[in-house]
Scaffold this motif. Structure first.
Motif, PDB file in Angstrom:
ATOM      1  N   LEU A   1      31.842  40.970  40.497  1.00 40.52           N
ATOM      2  CA  LEU A   1      32.569  42.193  40.836  1.00 40.52           C
ATOM      3  C   LEU A   1      32.778  43.007  39.562  1.00 40.52           C
ATOM      4  CD1 LEU A   1      34.186  39.682  42.616  1.00 40.52           C
ATOM      5  CD2 LEU A   1      34.958  41.759  43.750  1.00 40.52           C
TER       6      LEU A   1
ATOM      7  N   CYS B   1      41.692  42.021  45.704  1.00 44.35           N
ATOM      8  CA  CYS B   1      41.659  42.669  44.398  1.00 44.35           C
ATOM      9  C   CYS B   1      42.736  43.747  44.389  1.00 44.35           C
ATOM     10  CB  CYS B   1      40.294  43.298  44.128  1.00 44.35           C
ATOM     11  SG  CYS B   1      39.015  42.127  43.643  1.00 44.35           S
TER      12      CYS B   1
ATOM     13  N   SER C   1      42.140  36.450  50.003  1.00 44.58           N
ATOM     14  CA  SER C   1      42.228  36.843  48.604  1.00 44.58           C
ATOM     15  C   SER C   1      41.937  38.333  48.499  1.00 44.58           C
ATOM     16  CB  SER C   1      41.235  36.039  47.761  1.00 44.58           C
ATOM     17  OG  SER C   1      41.388  36.317  46.392  1.00 44.58           O
TER      18      SER C   1
ATOM     19  N   GLU D   1      34.193  50.341  43.056  1.00 42.06           N
ATOM     20  CA  GLU D   1      34.193  48.891  42.854  1.00 42.06           C
ATOM     21  C   GLU D   1      33.024  48.315  43.633  1.00 42.06           C
ATOM     22  OE1 GLU D   1      37.149  45.011  42.940  1.00 42.06           O
ATOM     23  OE2 GLU D   1      37.662  46.783  44.119  1.00 42.06           O
TER      24      GLU D   1
ATOM     25  N   VAL E   1      43.372  46.151  36.958  1.00 36.98           N
ATOM     26  CA  VAL E   1      42.765  45.515  38.121  1.00 36.98           C
ATOM     27  C   VAL E   1      42.897  44.005  37.965  1.00 36.98           C
ATOM     28  CG1 VAL E   1      40.476  45.567  37.054  1.00 36.98           C
ATOM     29  CG2 VAL E   1      40.680  45.307  39.528  1.00 36.98           C
ATOM     30  N   GLU E   2      43.190  43.352  39.064  1.00 33.87           N
ATOM     31  CA  GLU E   2      43.311  41.892  39.088  1.00 33.87           C
ATOM     32  C   GLU E   2      42.724  41.400  40.404  1.00 33.87           C
ATOM     33  OE1 GLU E   2      44.214  38.068  37.819  1.00 33.87           O
ATOM     34  OE2 GLU E   2      44.412  39.941  36.700  1.00 33.87           O
ATOM     35  N   CYS E   3      41.743  40.495  40.325  1.00 35.08           N
ATOM     36  CA  CYS E   3      41.100  39.967  41.527  1.00 35.08           C
ATOM     37  C   CYS E   3      41.525  38.524  41.765  1.00 35.08           C
ATOM     38  CB  CYS E   3      39.581  40.064  41.415  1.00 35.08           C
ATOM     39  SG  CYS E   3      38.937  41.715  41.770  1.00 35.08           S
TER      40      CYS E   3
ATOM     41  N   ALA F   1      34.649  40.220  37.168  1.00 31.73           N
ATOM     42  CA  ALA F   1      35.199  39.044  37.843  1.00 31.73           C
ATOM     43  C   ALA F   1      34.083  38.361  38.615  1.00 31.73           C
ATOM     44  CB  ALA F   1      36.335  39.437  38.787  1.00 31.73           C
TER      45      ALA F   1
ATOM     46  N   LEU G   1      38.703  41.056  49.048  1.00 35.02           N
ATOM     47  CA  LEU G   1      37.725  40.570  48.078  1.00 35.02           C
ATOM     48  C   LEU G   1      36.365  40.309  48.713  1.00 35.02           C
ATOM     49  CD1 LEU G   1      37.193  39.491  45.165  1.00 35.02           C
ATOM     50  CD2 LEU G   1      37.948  37.258  45.979  1.00 35.02           C
TER      51      LEU G   1
END
Length: 242
Positions: free
Chosen positions: A109, A167, A165, A128, A151-153, A96, A181
C-alpha cells in the motif's frame, strides 16, 4: 588346598559334564518349565516387531497421501520481480504491507499524487493504492484527500464491523478518513477539529481503547506556535472523544 570333589573334577572333567547332564535329565520338571517359558517371550518379540512394522507402514502411507494424493492449494503465479511506473507523480513517505487479497503474499500500500492528469479532481487529490505483491497488479485505488499529513494502516476495528482492519488518514485541510484495508471503501469521513494553522505532528498514535468499543483509539498531536495539543478520536467511528 583343593578338596576331594574339586580335585576329582579337574582330573576327570568328562565325568563332571556327564554328572551335570544326568542331573538335568533327572529333573525333567525344570526342563519343562524352561521350554514353557520360551514361547511367550518369542511371541512378545514377534508382537513388538509386528507393531513396529505396522506403525512404520502407517507413517509411510500418511506421507504418501499428503505428498501425492492431496492436491496443494492453487497459488497465483508469482513473479520474481515486477515494476510499476507512475509518470509525473509525487510519492509520499508512506509504505505498508499486508495480505490484502488472501494469497498469503504480502501486498503493498502506498500514497501518490498524480500531477499530470486531465481530471482536475484527481490532479488535486492524493490517491491511495494497493498492489499485489505477487505480480504488481492493482487491487484497489481511490482518491482520499487533497493532501495527507498522517496515515496509519492495519488499525484493528471492532468485531462485527464492515472491515477487520482499516487505514486511517489525517488529511489537509481538516479531514479525517478511515478506509477499508481490503477493499478501499470509505468506512467513515469526518472533519478534524484542529485549526488550519496548526502543524500536524507525526506519527499517528494508537492508544488503548478509551471508549470501550473494541478498537484502539487514535491520538493526533498538533503544534500551533509554541503550544502542543493532543486530540483523541475513536478508532471505530472517527468521532472526537477527548
Amino acid at each position: 588346598m583343593l578338596d576331594h570333589k574339586d580335585l576329582e573334577a579337574e582330573i576327570h572333567p568328562l565325568k563332571n559334564e556327564e554328572r551335570k547332564s544326568q542331573e538335568n535329565l533327572g529333573n525333567p520338571s525344570k526342563n519343562e518349565d524352561n521350554v514353557k517359558s520360551a514361547p511367550p517371550q518369542s511371541r512378545l518379540s514377534r508382537c513388538r516387531a509386528a507393531a513396529f512394522f505396522l506403525s512404520l507402514f502407517l507413517c509411510l502411507f500418511v506421507v504418501f497421501v499428503v505428498s501425492f494424493v492431496i492436491p496443494c492449494p492453487d497459488r497465483p503465479a508469482s513473479q520474481r520481480m515486477w515494476r510499476i511506473d507512475y509518470s509525473a507523480a509525487v510519492i509520499y513517505d508512506f509504505l505498508a504491507v499486508d495480505d490484502i487479497n488472501g494469497d498469503r503474499i504480502q501486498d503493498v500500500l502506498f500514497l501518490y499524487k498524480n500531477t499530470n492528469s486531465s481530471n482536475n479532481f484527481s490532479r488535486s487529490c492524493v490517491d491511495e493504492a494497493a498492489v499485489s505483491g505477487a505480480n504488481g497488479s492493482t487491487l484497489w485505488e481511490r482518491p482520499v484527500a487533497q493532501d495527507v499529513a498522517l496515515v496509519e494502516c492495519a488499525v484493528p476495528q471492532p468485531r462485527g464491523s464492515e472491515a477487520p482492519s482499516a487505514c486511517i488518514l489525517v488529511g489537509r485541510p481538516s479531514s479525517f478518513i478511515a478506509v477499508n484495508l481490503f477493499t478501499g471503501e470509505t468506512l467513515w469521513n469526518h472533519s478534524s477539529s484542529f485549526s488550519g494553522n496548526a502543524s500536524i505532528l507525526s506519527p499517528l498514535l494508537q492508544v488503548p481503547d478509551v471508549d470501550g468499543d473494541g478498537a484502539p483509539d487514535l491520538l493526533v498531536l498538533t503544534q500551533e506556535r509554541e503550544e502542543v495539543s493532543g486530540h483523541l478520536y475513536s478508532g471505530s467511528t472517527g468521532h472526537q472523544i477527548g
